[in-house]
Design an enzyme around this catalytic site. Sequence first.
Site, PDB file in Angstrom:
ATOM      1  N   LYS A  22     -16.331  30.374   8.145  1.00 56.06           N
ATOM      2  CA  LYS A  22     -16.658  28.859   8.077  1.00 56.06           C
ATOM      3  C   LYS A  22     -15.772  28.068   7.384  1.00 56.06           C
ATOM      4  O   LYS A  22     -15.532  26.909   7.648  1.00 56.06           O
ATOM      5  CB  LYS A  22     -18.064  29.152   7.760  1.00 56.06           C
ATOM      6  N   ASN A  23     -15.679  28.349   6.353  1.00 56.28           N
ATOM      7  CA  ASN A  23     -14.185  27.675   5.810  1.00 56.28           C
ATOM      8  C   ASN A  23     -12.873  27.423   6.187  1.00 56.28           C
ATOM      9  O   ASN A  23     -12.867  25.904   5.249  1.00 56.28           O
ATOM     10  CB  ASN A  23     -13.607  28.438   4.043  1.00 56.28           C
ATOM     11  N   ARG A  94     -21.499  19.560   1.586  1.00 62.80           N
ATOM     12  CA  ARG A  94     -20.363  18.447   1.270  1.00 62.80           C
ATOM     13  C   ARG A  94     -18.829  18.877   2.333  1.00 62.80           C
ATOM     14  O   ARG A  94     -18.481  17.234   1.770  1.00 62.80           O
ATOM     15  CB  ARG A  94     -20.649  19.512  -0.665  1.00 62.80           C
ATOM     16  N   CYS A 118     -24.866  19.523  -6.081  1.00 62.56           N
ATOM     17  CA  CYS A 118     -24.411  20.358  -5.528  1.00 62.56           C
ATOM     18  C   CYS A 118     -24.970  21.635  -6.348  1.00 62.56           C
ATOM     19  O   CYS A 118     -24.766  21.608  -7.153  1.00 62.56           O
ATOM     20  CB  CYS A 118     -22.324  20.709  -5.300  1.00 62.56           C
ATOM     21  N   ARG A 123     -18.671  19.254  -8.105  1.00 63.30           N
ATOM     22  CA  ARG A 123     -17.699  19.419  -6.967  1.00 63.30           C
ATOM     23  C   ARG A 123     -17.035  17.346  -6.737  1.00 63.30           C
ATOM     24  O   ARG A 123     -16.886  17.080  -5.810  1.00 63.30           O
ATOM     25  CB  ARG A 123     -18.303  19.503  -6.341  1.00 63.30           C
ATOM     26  N   ASP A 309     -16.656  32.633  -4.239  1.00 63.52           N
ATOM     27  CA  ASP A 309     -17.356  32.872  -2.898  1.00 63.52           C
ATOM     28  C   ASP A 309     -17.758  34.509  -2.654  1.00 63.52           C
ATOM     29  O   ASP A 309     -18.583  34.951  -1.986  1.00 63.52           O
ATOM     30  CB  ASP A 309     -16.970  32.775  -1.832  1.00 63.52           C
ATOM     31  N   ILE A 331     -14.496  28.726 -11.889  1.00 61.92           N
ATOM     32  CA  ILE A 331     -14.411  28.090 -10.980  1.00 61.92           C
ATOM     33  C   ILE A 331     -15.336  26.633 -10.620  1.00 61.92           C
ATOM     34  O   ILE A 331     -14.815  25.428 -11.210  1.00 61.92           O
ATOM     35  CB  ILE A 331     -13.912  28.230  -9.797  1.00 61.92           C
ATOM     36  N   ARG A 401     -25.794  29.486   6.679  1.00 65.42           N
ATOM     37  CA  ARG A 401     -24.691  28.666   6.682  1.00 65.42           C
ATOM     38  C   ARG A 401     -23.254  28.943   6.289  1.00 65.42           C
ATOM     39  O   ARG A 401     -22.498  28.935   7.187  1.00 65.42           O
ATOM     40  CB  ARG A 401     -24.644  27.690   5.203  1.00 65.42           C
TER      41      ARG A 401
END
Length: 421
Positions: A22-23, A94, A118, A123, A309, A331, A401
């Site tokens: 997805k990213n 986003r 978020c 972010r 993640d 992060i 998602r």
Amino acid sequence: MDKVRIHGGRKLSGTVEVGGSKNAALPILIGSILAEGTSKFTRVPNLQDVRTTLKLLSFLGLEIKNDLAHNRVSIDASKLTGYEAPYDLVRTMRASVVVLGPLLARYGKAKVSLPGGCAIGARPINFHLEGLKKLGALIELEGGYVIATAPKGGRLTGGRVAFDFPSVGATENVMMAAALAQGESLLENCAREPEIVDLARALRAMGAQIEGEGSETIRIQGKPSLQACDYEIMGDRIETGTYLAAGFGTGGSVKTVGLAPEFLEAVLVKFEESGAKIVRGKNTIELISQGAPKGVDITTLPYPGFPTDMQAQFMAVMCIAQGTSTIRETIFENRFMHVPELSRLGADITVRGNTAIIRGTPVLRGAPLMATDLRASASLVLGGLFAQGETVVNRIYHLDRGYENMELKLKNLGAKIEREK
């Protein structure tokens, strides 16, 4: 309210084919704005964020042929008619803010809603805006929108961009803008994630002149135009890590197909340190459990460090590990929202600022849980798989998602899991 019901305590073993990332898919699909003609993409994950991205591109006038059921999408960008990304579309995802660079580069102007807050942190997009300014963009903030215009003549100009932080989104945005800018751009302190490399390869397939992706410095020679391409999206490294974690936490053996192991090396090393055996193939990874996991420490970092993640999923494994482990999140400032829910299963976790201390517990017990975000959802599903008895994870729509057919893939590994409305 969507939920999944899990009967835990079952050993998971078998082979799972991971889908496209997805990213990687989101910026590559958005990058089709830059190209004249029809681009064809394969291995596109059938996920909510992808559908939202296609909806946004359609709103901008691109012609979409959606065959997500077979993980294929065609995008004709020859009839781009709009340059505004409204709040109603941007607020739900986003990542859609990366339309700013391609629209500005192709159209000479862009109006993109500020994405707002978020669930896992602020972010900020200042890295994006400062980078585009270095390419000559004129930027104003008005009424909750970023209004960006190219200099007189309608074309961005190449420049030197030194990012204060190796932001993935900012690197993507400026890369795409620079691909059509006049002259050479030098991007420094870039994000090095594999998804950046995949975007660069896709842009190169469109005719862009890019070198250095995967390193801290990317050099781009702008082209007057780019052409449509055919491109296959890379595999999803976070999905891969999640299924390997499921095998490890249940004492099983799981083999993933569809991702080269070097893209997940920071996670694989920690699995090995925790006692698992990892067999690396060209495009496969096999995790073989060798007893209960052992507590190990991790710190999330930009690539090639341990990915944020995968933090929540790794924490779920550490909840049943022997000994104590420490997880430091560097992060995002608000990414321990899964901790109270894992604690409901009996996990022993103490949070101090950006650090979580986990004291391994031999047995977790099923309980009703509430998901808060995408990766937290995955960690709670893992917790339910590791626990004895029944676990119900509510608000599971977050999973959609980032994971395609997760319940089916887990079932194929031996899990007893059902989705309910």
